[in-house]
Design a protein around this motif. Sequence first.
Motif, PDB file in Angstrom:
ATOM      1  N   LEU A 368       0.830  -1.207   0.000  1.00  0.00           N
ATOM      2  CA  LEU A 368       0.000   0.000   0.000  1.00  0.00           C
ATOM      3  C   LEU A 368       0.865   1.258   0.000  1.00  0.00           C
ATOM      4  O   LEU A 368       0.532   2.251  -0.645  1.00  0.00           O
ATOM      5  CB  LEU A 368      -0.918  -0.004   1.229  1.00  0.00           C
ATOM      6  CG  LEU A 368      -2.043  -1.041   1.214  1.00  0.00           C
ATOM      7  CD1 LEU A 368      -2.740  -1.085   2.566  1.00  0.00           C
ATOM      8  CD2 LEU A 368      -3.056  -0.725   0.114  1.00  0.00           C
ATOM      9  N   ALA A 369       1.978   1.217   0.723  1.00  0.00           N
ATOM     10  CA  ALA A 369       2.821   2.405   0.837  1.00  0.00           C
ATOM     11  C   ALA A 369       3.542   2.734  -0.469  1.00  0.00           C
ATOM     12  O   ALA A 369       3.675   3.907  -0.828  1.00  0.00           O
ATOM     13  CB  ALA A 369       3.838   2.214   1.958  1.00  0.00           C
ATOM     14  N   VAL A 370       4.003   1.729  -1.184  1.00  0.00           N
ATOM     15  CA  VAL A 370       4.693   2.019  -2.451  1.00  0.00           C
ATOM     16  C   VAL A 370       3.705   2.238  -3.586  1.00  0.00           C
ATOM     17  O   VAL A 370       4.002   2.930  -4.564  1.00  0.00           O
ATOM     18  CB  VAL A 370       5.688   0.907  -2.827  1.00  0.00           C
ATOM     19  CG1 VAL A 370       6.784   0.796  -1.787  1.00  0.00           C
ATOM     20  CG2 VAL A 370       5.000  -0.438  -3.027  1.00  0.00           C
ATOM     21  N   GLY A 371       2.516   1.648  -3.467  1.00  0.00           N
ATOM     22  CA  GLY A 371       1.467   1.899  -4.439  1.00  0.00           C
ATOM     23  C   GLY A 371       1.513   0.988  -5.650  1.00  0.00           C
ATOM     24  O   GLY A 371       2.480   0.246  -5.863  1.00  0.00           O
ATOM     25  N   PRO A 372       0.467   1.040  -6.470  1.00  0.00           N
ATOM     26  CA  PRO A 372       0.349   0.133  -7.627  1.00  0.00           C
ATOM     27  C   PRO A 372       1.423   0.339  -8.679  1.00  0.00           C
ATOM     28  O   PRO A 372       1.816  -0.613  -9.358  1.00  0.00           O
ATOM     29  CB  PRO A 372      -1.041   0.460  -8.179  1.00  0.00           C
ATOM     30  CG  PRO A 372      -1.342   1.844  -7.691  1.00  0.00           C
ATOM     31  CD  PRO A 372      -0.696   1.934  -6.345  1.00  0.00           C
ATOM     32  N   ALA A 373       1.915   1.564  -8.831  1.00  0.00           N
ATOM     33  CA  ALA A 373       2.930   1.809  -9.864  1.00  0.00           C
ATOM     34  C   ALA A 373       4.215   1.051  -9.559  1.00  0.00           C
ATOM     35  O   ALA A 373       4.841   0.479 -10.463  1.00  0.00           O
ATOM     36  CB  ALA A 373       3.211   3.303  -9.981  1.00  0.00           C
ATOM     37  N   ALA A 374       4.621   1.038  -8.295  1.00  0.00           N
ATOM     38  CA  ALA A 374       5.842   0.329  -7.925  1.00  0.00           C
ATOM     39  C   ALA A 374       5.663  -1.174  -8.094  1.00  0.00           C
ATOM     40  O   ALA A 374       6.559  -1.872  -8.577  1.00  0.00           O
ATOM     41  CB  ALA A 374       6.226   0.663  -6.486  1.00  0.00           C
ATOM     42  N   VAL A 375       4.493  -1.687  -7.689  1.00  0.00           N
ATOM     43  CA  VAL A 375       4.220  -3.116  -7.852  1.00  0.00           C
ATOM     44  C   VAL A 375       4.250  -3.486  -9.331  1.00  0.00           C
ATOM     45  O   VAL A 375       4.840  -4.500  -9.722  1.00  0.00           O
ATOM     46  CB  VAL A 375       2.861  -3.480  -7.223  1.00  0.00           C
ATOM     47  CG1 VAL A 375       2.502  -4.938  -7.511  1.00  0.00           C
ATOM     48  CG2 VAL A 375       2.884  -3.229  -5.717  1.00  0.00           C
ATOM     49  N   ALA A 376       3.616  -2.653 -10.146  1.00  0.00           N
ATOM     50  CA  ALA A 376       3.618  -2.906 -11.590  1.00  0.00           C
ATOM     51  C   ALA A 376       5.032  -2.824 -12.155  1.00  0.00           C
ATOM     52  O   ALA A 376       5.423  -3.626 -13.008  1.00  0.00           O
ATOM     53  CB  ALA A 376       2.713  -1.895 -12.288  1.00  0.00           C
ATOM     54  N   GLY A 377       5.802  -1.868 -11.674  1.00  0.00           N
ATOM     55  CA  GLY A 377       7.175  -1.723 -12.140  1.00  0.00           C
ATOM     56  C   GLY A 377       8.025  -2.926 -11.805  1.00  0.00           C
ATOM     57  O   GLY A 377       8.868  -3.355 -12.610  1.00  0.00           O
ATOM     58  N   LEU A 378       7.821  -3.503 -10.627  1.00  0.00           N
ATOM     59  CA  LEU A 378       8.574  -4.694 -10.240  1.00  0.00           C
ATOM     60  C   LEU A 378       8.297  -5.856 -11.188  1.00  0.00           C
ATOM     61  O   LEU A 378       9.165  -6.684 -11.453  1.00  0.00           O
ATOM     62  CB  LEU A 378       8.237  -5.085  -8.806  1.00  0.00           C
ATOM     63  CG  LEU A 378       8.753  -4.138  -7.712  1.00  0.00           C
ATOM     64  CD1 LEU A 378       8.174  -4.527  -6.356  1.00  0.00           C
ATOM     65  CD2 LEU A 378      10.279  -4.161  -7.657  1.00  0.00           C
ATOM     66  N   ALA A 379       7.064  -5.912 -11.694  1.00  0.00           N
ATOM     67  CA  ALA A 379       6.715  -6.975 -12.645  1.00  0.00           C
ATOM     68  C   ALA A 379       7.360  -6.752 -14.003  1.00  0.00           C
ATOM     69  O   ALA A 379       7.387  -7.673 -14.833  1.00  0.00           O
ATOM     70  CB  ALA A 379       5.196  -7.046 -12.799  1.00  0.00           C
ATOM     71  N   CYS A 380       7.867  -5.547 -14.230  1.00  0.00           N
ATOM     72  CA  CYS A 380       8.473  -5.217 -15.528  1.00  0.00           C
ATOM     73  C   CYS A 380       9.994  -5.187 -15.489  1.00  0.00           C
ATOM     74  O   CYS A 380      10.632  -4.820 -16.486  1.00  0.00           O
ATOM     75  CB  CYS A 380       7.966  -3.841 -15.998  1.00  0.00           C
ATOM     76  SG  CYS A 380       6.187  -3.733 -16.243  1.00  0.00           S
ATOM     77  N   LEU A 381      10.589  -5.525 -14.351  1.00  0.00           N
ATOM     78  CA  LEU A 381      12.043  -5.464 -14.235  1.00  0.00           C
ATOM     79  C   LEU A 381      12.720  -6.323 -15.299  1.00  0.00           C
ATOM     80  O   LEU A 381      12.255  -7.408 -15.642  1.00  0.00           O
ATOM     81  CB  LEU A 381      12.487  -5.949 -12.856  1.00  0.00           C
ATOM     82  CG  LEU A 381      12.172  -5.059 -11.654  1.00  0.00           C
ATOM     83  CD1 LEU A 381      12.747  -5.673 -10.395  1.00  0.00           C
ATOM     84  CD2 LEU A 381      12.707  -3.644 -11.848  1.00  0.00           C
ATOM     85  N   ARG A 382      13.818  -5.797 -15.812  1.00  0.00           N
ATOM     86  CA  ARG A 382      14.645  -6.551 -16.747  1.00  0.00           C
ATOM     87  C   ARG A 382      16.013  -6.768 -16.115  1.00  0.00           C
ATOM     88  O   ARG A 382      16.358  -6.139 -15.113  1.00  0.00           O
ATOM     89  CB  ARG A 382      14.783  -5.795 -18.072  1.00  0.00           C
ATOM     90  CG  ARG A 382      13.462  -5.605 -18.790  1.00  0.00           C
ATOM     91  CD  ARG A 382      13.696  -5.187 -20.235  1.00  0.00           C
ATOM     92  NE  ARG A 382      14.361  -3.895 -20.340  1.00  0.00           N
ATOM     93  CZ  ARG A 382      13.716  -2.730 -20.338  1.00  0.00           C
ATOM     94  NH1 ARG A 382      12.403  -2.693 -20.201  1.00  0.00           N
ATOM     95  NH2 ARG A 382      14.383  -1.605 -20.444  1.00  0.00           N
ATOM     96  N   ARG A 383      16.785  -7.629 -16.701  1.00  0.00           N
ATOM     97  CA  ARG A 383      18.113  -7.928 -16.159  1.00  0.00           C
ATOM     98  C   ARG A 383      19.080  -6.810 -16.528  1.00  0.00           C
ATOM     99  O   ARG A 383      19.903  -6.923 -17.429  1.00  0.00           O
ATOM    100  CB  ARG A 383      18.610  -9.272 -16.662  1.00  0.00           C
ATOM    101  CG  ARG A 383      17.818 -10.450 -16.146  1.00  0.00           C
ATOM    102  CD  ARG A 383      18.406 -11.760 -16.630  1.00  0.00           C
ATOM    103  NE  ARG A 383      19.783 -11.931 -16.187  1.00  0.00           N
ATOM    104  CZ  ARG A 383      20.579 -12.916 -16.577  1.00  0.00           C
ATOM    105  NH1 ARG A 383      20.132 -13.815 -17.460  1.00  0.00           N
ATOM    106  NH2 ARG A 383      21.819 -13.009 -16.123  1.00  0.00           N
ATOM    107  N   THR A 384      18.954  -5.697 -15.830  1.00  0.00           N
ATOM    108  CA  THR A 384      19.819  -4.548 -16.039  1.00  0.00           C
ATOM    109  C   THR A 384      20.399  -4.123 -14.700  1.00  0.00           C
ATOM    110  O   THR A 384      19.918  -4.521 -13.635  1.00  0.00           O
ATOM    111  CB  THR A 384      19.035  -3.363 -16.635  1.00  0.00           C
ATOM    112  OG1 THR A 384      18.138  -2.868 -15.644  1.00  0.00           O
ATOM    113  CG2 THR A 384      18.247  -3.780 -17.865  1.00  0.00           C
ATOM    114  N   ARG A 385      21.405  -3.291 -14.767  1.00  0.00           N
ATOM    115  CA  ARG A 385      22.046  -2.832 -13.540  1.00  0.00           C
ATOM    116  C   ARG A 385      21.074  -2.031 -12.670  1.00  0.00           C
ATOM    117  O   ARG A 385      21.137  -2.094 -11.449  1.00  0.00           O
ATOM    118  CB  ARG A 385      23.288  -2.009 -13.859  1.00  0.00           C
ATOM    119  CG  ARG A 385      22.998  -0.720 -14.624  1.00  0.00           C
ATOM    120  CD  ARG A 385      24.239   0.138 -14.769  1.00  0.00           C
ATOM    121  NE  ARG A 385      25.215  -0.464 -15.660  1.00  0.00           N
ATOM    122  CZ  ARG A 385      26.420   0.065 -15.879  1.00  0.00           C
ATOM    123  NH1 ARG A 385      26.776   1.164 -15.261  1.00  0.00           N
ATOM    124  NH2 ARG A 385      27.248  -0.507 -16.726  1.00  0.00           N
TER     125      ARG A 385
END
Length: 455
Positions: A368-385
């Motif tokens: 709840l504190a980080v919000g839906p955008a952060a959760v969605a962003g975590l699902a989009c992570l790629r193998r980058t630095r």
Amino acid sequence: MSTAVSDPLGQVSPRRRTRWWAPFLAVLLAVGFVLVMGRIGRHLTLDGVVLHLQGGWVLRGQFDVVWTPRVWLPVVVGLAGVLLGPTLAARLPWRALLPLSALAAAGWAVVLARTSGEDRLREPLDSVYEYPHDVPRVGSIGSFLSGFVDSVPADSADPWTTHVSGHPPGALLAFVLLDRVGLPGLGWAAALCIAGGALAVPAVLVTVRAVAGEEPARLAAPFLVLAPVALWVATSADALFAGVAAVGVALLATAAARAPGRGADVRAAAGGLVLGLTLFLSFGLAVLGLVALAVVLVHRGRLGWAGVARVLGVAAAGVLVVFVAFAVGGYWWVEGFTAAGARVRSGPSYADRPFGFFVFANLAAAALAVGPAAVAGLACLRRTRLALLPLAALAGVLVSDLSGLVRGETERIWVPFYVWVLVATAFLPRRQRHLWLLLSVVLTIGIEVVVRTEW
């Protein structure tokens, strides 16, 4: 100076296209998880379990819908941020973006807090459990440090208040020094907390730029400003801790991004000093060292192991200077950590709260504190630095969670970690960015209207 990279997200392996539905699925799963934990918390409360959440089941605070004309201001400001924020972040000169992002973060936090009344900014600190309560007790700094641990146990002759006893002396000392430079009272104390939380935003942006270039920093900027975590920036001392820690990490990141030399050494030493001070604000920030390590290790290919060791060694020397200074003053960090842990375990807020529930409810509050955008962003992570930053922060959160010492109130306790988790928003698909930003604002205002949070 940031390192030039071929991929604005700091590519270390070939790109893969993010499936458009992945972020939506992640958020739906997170929503389900929060609802399940809320339902379990409700049943525990009905069964007589005392969760010490003031009536809440995940977040600390009573359910009480309050919609007044004051709410329209954050609605207008939030919509303006959604519509204009990404464009401004992309077009403003870098030197202007940094201070303006801090001002925007502070303004958003204040606007949200004032929907609950004129005194809302000072009210969270006006408690017998908070740091300002014990400021009048501090005489000479030397006596304060040497006798600090003696007053940590709850059964001592004159115990510190709850938050003071659970932290190193640097947390209370920050408010003592504020008072002694001529800025006394809860208003200035609140301003210090808000300023710290706002300062975390440009510090994170500087770090992202040093790790992966300027473009991802600009992409993440509006999400860092408008995330629900703003609700606990005004007013919680953990926001101050977040700002100090973020500055330390930023100095270390810029040191690693520069060519080896005196300039990099100065930045690394300064970063070590600031991170050393961070360890004397909150014991839990020790695991934030994972983020500090990450921002240096991502440059191993350019620096080599010798260069990495040099940056980390100089920073470690800075940390050691802080430890020695406090030890000379009469406070030993390890002894303080042991005493604080014993104080936490001795209280009803720890004994009453079932670990089996809070080990998961803590994470629900974090979502709840980080919000839906952060959760969605975590699902989009790629193998980058760049992905190492939110992943390192999440690892720190999990270590803290599994320690068993943190049971509830993680919406504020983990603020210093949330600002790094939000870096994941840089990975969001471009066509979805406004949507996720809007949903973050809606959730933020929704929590403010529905839950009477303590901070």
